[in-house]
Design an enzyme around this catalytic site. Structure first.
Site, PDB file in Angstrom:
ATOM      1  CG  ASN A   1      -2.176  -0.988   1.186  1.00 29.17           C
ATOM      2  OD1 ASN A   1      -2.409  -1.484  -0.148  1.00 29.17           O
ATOM      3  ND2 ASN A   1      -2.629  -1.377   2.351  1.00 29.17           N
TER       4      ASN A   1
ATOM      5  CG  HIS B   1      -1.574   2.195  -3.338  1.00 28.71           C
ATOM      6  ND1 HIS B   1      -0.313   2.205  -3.734  1.00 28.71           N
ATOM      7  CD2 HIS B   1      -2.419   1.538  -4.454  1.00 28.71           C
ATOM      8  CE1 HIS B   1      -0.315   1.724  -4.913  1.00 28.71           C
ATOM      9  NE2 HIS B   1      -1.313   1.294  -5.221  1.00 28.71           N
TER      10      HIS B   1
ATOM     11  CG  HIS C   1      -3.857   3.238  -9.738  1.00 32.31           C
ATOM     12  ND1 HIS C   1      -4.551   3.512  -8.324  1.00 32.31           N
ATOM     13  CD2 HIS C   1      -3.240   2.094  -9.473  1.00 32.31           C
ATOM     14  CE1 HIS C   1      -4.102   2.738  -7.645  1.00 32.31           C
ATOM     15  NE2 HIS C   1      -3.126   1.935  -8.213  1.00 32.31           N
TER      16      HIS C   1
END
Lengths: 366, 366
Positions: free
Chosen positions: B245, B248, B264
């Site tokens: 992550n 993120h 993204h």
């Protein structure tokens, strides 16, 4: 009856979980469910009966649940209802630490279990079955699913519950049709694995229909043990688990031909009679054992002759069942009361359509 | 490049599967996919590019596939599209012996993988990723999901592929924005586990942007190995998998604030810059290492400063992220280039909102 019985179910894949069976145990049970925010899912009929007291018990443990209800009945077991439940949960801000509490019959455990299987890629769920069928069937095996226009249980997942609480007190409000469904599955369990249990069901039929807690506890636990023993060897239905399909090849065809207006219990009871006859005609099952089985269906009070127009069409439907392989009819068949035919490890036997027709005619005179 | 490389991925739960990486390998690969009826799922753009030749190759092995296409783009990654695909499959009579072939980028593997996870309670699927991001990210981990109005990937399942075929030839048609997404994840893998790989990415950036097969093969394989090593220790994201992550927490907040119109890859690149600064401010990461990391983002050509109005709102969004626990912001943070902070086994660190604000201001001057 003041005591509880606990059965530990050990799936082949995934951790073991307890099934606790007793009377009036939900209020105590809520203190033991896994940590996290609780989402209680129930149909409106069941919620009206048991929801408020369960919510009260949860609130006393400091865990006010998010409550999600849907209209009662098999017609709610759809992808659309699932979307509605998910959107409610998301709107309530439920995250990965959610515990789904499924309160209700087979529709609720199938639907709420499937919601739990895919919400944030899977959250734990606790099952509180309220119907006899859900107690003996949906508590073990981890099968969750919804129906589509093309058929029943076509989209779903294997998702084991974290714990199951069977409160026999809920049998008091169960409609007769629902008791029938439970008894049909229980007879199936006995035929599959335990001749002594079959005698017990025959002798105690009246007490079971009345929902007497001690007798129901005994029978529910025995059914759960049998199903757990079978399923633990075969979580994803590649082999021995197929024995649990006894009666179901014919039952599914009957249900489909009746446009799903025939109760599952009646369909399974009728299906077991026909499939026992098929087993006899194939030389797998002795005439005496077949007669014992047909006698039990009558004595337990679940003998059923469906009204249907066309045996040929029924056989045609069977060869398109989800469990048919390449258009061939296969059935899980007993070779004695309490023992299923292994069929070289397939645990099912290919049956010629003509033989099924003959069995239909002999059992029902159609 | 005529050879293939094969990586065996061993999830903690479920069987191992091969990831085969090479050029022009799909035509040969179709001969090796599991038995059963093939259902090829692709978006229309990818199907137009690669569908006909893949279908031809399948037909030459005697396995004409059922073809199901959907409109390209993240907006197709919904429960509604899933229902449409399932209904097509059911109408085609596909049963439990179906093999789903997912041909496309991350949207397709997430969506088709989720279809496979729940069709008849789960059928095998083979993944053929066509984007750099899908090659390095969606090939390992078994995560499948769809989006809802409430956010991305909120409903889904863990479902491992049976095999993955990475055909680097498909990079030739990849839009520049998509390459960016792949490179951002690859830099993340390097930061998480391998300082040498970070140098490689920096040195070979031009070749990677051009899609040179040998260099891409080297990098794709290294990324897959890193992700596989992390995921095999933690299939369901309870611990060490959280290192993936990195970048993120900020990225998701950026994407949400941009109404998902920010790519993204740009969000993750921007997020890594901010989170590296957070790690520095917390005293976890040395200034030199932070500077190396920020330098790599520029040299690889993925440095991105998003245009957004309100840092306070961004921080507010972060504390409502799916990965936030009880409203607190948590981040997976590096303690050196190639090594993540274990945070007492949590593999993530709680970060005060004010500190995140400071980091945002220092990195982007907002």
């Amino acid at each position: 009856m003041n005591s509880c019985r606990e059965i530990i179910v050990s799936p082949q894949k995934g951790p073991s979980y307890p099934v606790v069976v007793g009377v009036g145990l939900w209020a105590r049970a809520v203190a033991t469910i896994p940590p996290g925010r609780v989402c209680l899912i129930a149909d409106r009929t069941v919620f009206d009966l048991y929801g408020p007291s369960l919510v009260g018990a949860l609130e006393r443990t400091g865990r006010a649940p998010v409550k999600v209800t849907f209209p009662a009945g098999e017609r709610s077991k759809t992808r659309r209802t699932k979307v509605g439940i998910e959107d409610r949960m998301l709107a309530e801000g439920l995250g990965r630490d959610t515990v789904v509490l499924a309160l209700g019959g087979g529709v609720t455990s199938d639907l709420a279990g499937f919601v739990a299987a895919t919400y944030m890629r899977g959250v734990p769920y606790v099952n509180m079955p309220t119907s006899l069928l859900a107690m003996v069937d949906a508590t073990v095996g981890g099968k969750t699913a919804v129906d589509t226009a093309a058929g029943k249980n076509l989209v779903g997942a294997f998702h084991q519950p974290s714990m199951v609480f069977v409160d026999l007190a809920s049998l008091a409000t169960l409609p007769r049709e629902e008791t029938w469904c439970g008894l049909a599955e229980m007879v199936k369990h006995a035929v599959v694995a335990d001749a002594g249990y079959l005698s017990f069901l025959k002798q105690k039929a009246a007490a079971l229909w009345r929902g007497e807690p001690d007798i129901c506890c005994e029978a529910v636990c025995r059914s759960i043990e049998i199903k757990a023993a079978v399923v633990s060897q075969d979580t994803t239905e590649q082999g021995v688990r197929r024995v649990l399909n006894f009666g179901h090849t014919v039952a599914h065809a009957l249900e489909q031909q009746a446009g799903w207006r025939l109760s599952h219990g009646k369909a399974v009871a009728a299906g077991m009679a026909v499939e026992a006859e098929v087993a006899f005609l194939l030389g797998l099952l002795a005439a005496d054992d077949r007669d014992v089985l047909l006698g039990v269906l009558r004595e337990v009070g679940i003998w059923h002759v469906p009204t249907f127009p066309d045996p040929d069409r029924l056989v045609h439907v069977m060869s398109w069942d989800k469990k048919a392989f390449g258009g061939k009819i296969r059935m899980a068949l007993p070779e004695a009361v309490g023992r299923m035919c292994s069929g070289n490890g397939e645990w099912s036997v290919e049956v010629a359509p003509d033989l099924v027709l003959t069995a239909l005619r002999r059992v029902w005179g159609v």
